[in-house]
Design a protein around this motif. Structure first.
Motif, short mmCIF file in Angstrom:
data_model
loop_
_atom_site.label_atom_id
_atom_site.label_comp_id
_atom_site.label_asym_id
_atom_site.label_seq_id
_atom_site.Cartn_x
_atom_site.Cartn_y
_atom_site.Cartn_z
N LEU A 2 47.63 25.69 34.42
CA LEU A 2 48.95 25.52 34.92
C LEU A 2 49.67 27.01 35.12
CD1 LEU A 2 50.18 22.23 33.31
CD2 LEU A 2 48.89 22.59 35.46
N VAL A 3 49.93 27.29 36.26
CA VAL A 3 50.65 28.59 36.41
C VAL A 3 52.02 28.25 37.17
CG1 VAL A 3 50.39 30.83 37.26
CG2 VAL A 3 48.38 29.83 36.20
N PHE A 4 52.80 28.83 36.86
CA PHE A 4 54.42 28.75 37.44
C PHE A 4 54.68 29.96 38.21
CE2 PHE A 4 58.90 29.25 37.19
CZ PHE A 4 59.28 28.35 38.23
N CYS A 5 55.41 30.18 39.40
CA CYS A 5 55.77 31.23 39.98
C CYS A 5 56.84 30.99 40.87
CB CYS A 5 54.53 32.04 40.87
SG CYS A 5 54.88 33.58 41.41
N TYR A 72 69.30 34.39 39.42
CA TYR A 72 68.89 32.95 38.89
C TYR A 72 67.56 32.94 38.07
CZ TYR A 72 65.74 32.81 42.90
OH TYR A 72 64.40 33.02 43.46
N ALA A 73 67.50 31.90 37.34
CA ALA A 73 66.21 32.06 36.60
C ALA A 73 65.46 30.31 36.88
CB ALA A 73 66.60 32.00 34.97
N LEU A 74 64.33 30.41 36.67
CA LEU A 74 63.53 29.14 36.96
C LEU A 74 62.67 28.84 35.81
CD1 LEU A 74 62.75 29.21 40.76
CD2 LEU A 74 64.09 27.58 39.68
N ARG A 95 62.22 32.14 34.05
CA ARG A 95 61.77 33.60 34.54
C ARG A 95 62.75 33.71 35.43
NH1 ARG A 95 55.59 33.79 36.75
NH2 ARG A 95 55.45 33.27 34.46
N GLU A 96 63.38 34.95 35.23
CA GLU A 96 64.48 35.61 35.69
C GLU A 96 63.79 36.25 37.26
OE1 GLU A 96 67.36 35.67 34.59
OE2 GLU A 96 66.73 34.69 32.61
N SER A 97 64.91 36.05 38.12
CA SER A 97 64.84 36.29 39.53
C SER A 97 66.04 37.06 40.15
CB SER A 97 63.95 35.35 40.42
OG SER A 97 62.79 34.84 39.97
N GLN A 98 65.84 37.80 41.14
CA GLN A 98 66.81 38.07 41.96
C GLN A 98 66.60 38.16 43.47
OE1 GLN A 98 69.39 41.67 39.73
NE2 GLN A 98 67.32 42.34 40.71
#
Length: 276
Positions: A2-5, A72-74, A95-98
């Motif tokens: 399982l991979v998340f992105c 945000y982070a997911l 997982r941090e994102s902009q």
């Protein structure tokens, strides 16, 4: 496995947030899609083992800076019918994102996916996505229940990519662009002695009226499977539209070695527009 992105637009620099908003972060326009940027699947809550379970959605009510930057982070959890968390094995790590929203608003299109194992057991599962807005501290949760059905002769993992770069593409282009339609033919018969298969694959292009645009469909043969043990074979079909219009690529596969010569099919839309 399982991979998340998640999809993000990364920018540099620091900015001060605007006045905080109220309410939770919302998930809107949630749909299972045929690959990243793809059209919505016909089957929204039924998947074969080995499929890419991908949900696309919009994050709404995120806090944004005056420059339109969201942080945000997911995180994702994959849960079976007994409540056991299959992924991740440890505590969920966000997982941090902009993301930069150049058209204003506080809406960020993104996605989350699980790449399932071909040996995943049939049954009911739950896909849970959690989001935290780093500028406001607000949170949100999305839960999608779905079913893994028993393996059968089928077409899975349908998606588009640009033929020049190999990057993911939407089902949208202009005349002269080059694309690849990729998909996997799954669970066909393979001769135990010779290791050979006999699968005929046909692709027909239809216009907006449902009429075939060519005299003959494109055809191919799978005689030596790419993955003999799991009965998988990846197809890459080159597609270069030469005129504008609304089209559907109708794919069918016939397993000539299996009893009854079963047929499986799929329809993939594609839009071609003139640049303006």
């Amino acid at each position: 496995m399982l991979v998340f992105c998640q999809l993000s637009s990364f920018v540099s620099g620091q900015a001060q947030p605007m006045m905080p908003l109220t309410g939770s972060v919302e998930f809107r326009n949630v749909r299972a899609t045929m690959g990243l940027l793809g059209a919505a699947r016909k089957e929204q809550d039924r998947f074969q083992p080995g499929e890419l379970i991908l949900y696309s959605f919009d994050l709404v009510n995120l806090q944004a800076t005056p420059e339109g930057l969201c942080r945000y982070a997911l995180g994702v959890e994959f849960i079976d019918s007994k409540g056991t968390i299959l992924f991740p094995k440890e505590d969920m790590r966000l997982r941090e994102s902009q993301a930069l929203c150049p058209l204003a608003g506080n809406l960020v299109p993104t996605f989350a996916y699980a790449d399932t194992d071909p040996d995943l057991k049939p049954g009911r599962y739950l896909f849970r996505v959690k989001v935290t807005d780093r500028l406001s501290g607000r949170t949100g949760t999305l839960e999608k229940a779905f079913e893994i059905v028993p393996r059968s002769f089928s077409l899975i993992r349908l998606s588009w990519m640009y033929s020049t770069s190999g990057e993911t593409a939407p089902p949208l282009g202009t005349p002269g662009q080059g694309f690849l339609l990729t998909f996997v033919v799954s669970q066909f018969a393979v001769d135990d002695k010779t290791g050979r298969s006999d699968v005929e694959v046909s692709i027909k292009v239809l216009d907006e009226t449902g009429k075939a645009v060519g005299m003959k469909p494109f055809t191919g043969q799978i005689s030596v499977p790419e993955d003999e043990a799991r009965r998988f074979h990846l197809i890459r079909f080159p597609f270069q539209p030469n005129r504008a219009g609304q089209f559907v690529l109708e794919i069918s596969a016939t397993d000539r070695k299996a009893p009854g010569k079963p047929v499986t099919s799929a329809r993939v839309p594609f839009s071609v527009i003139e640049p303006r």
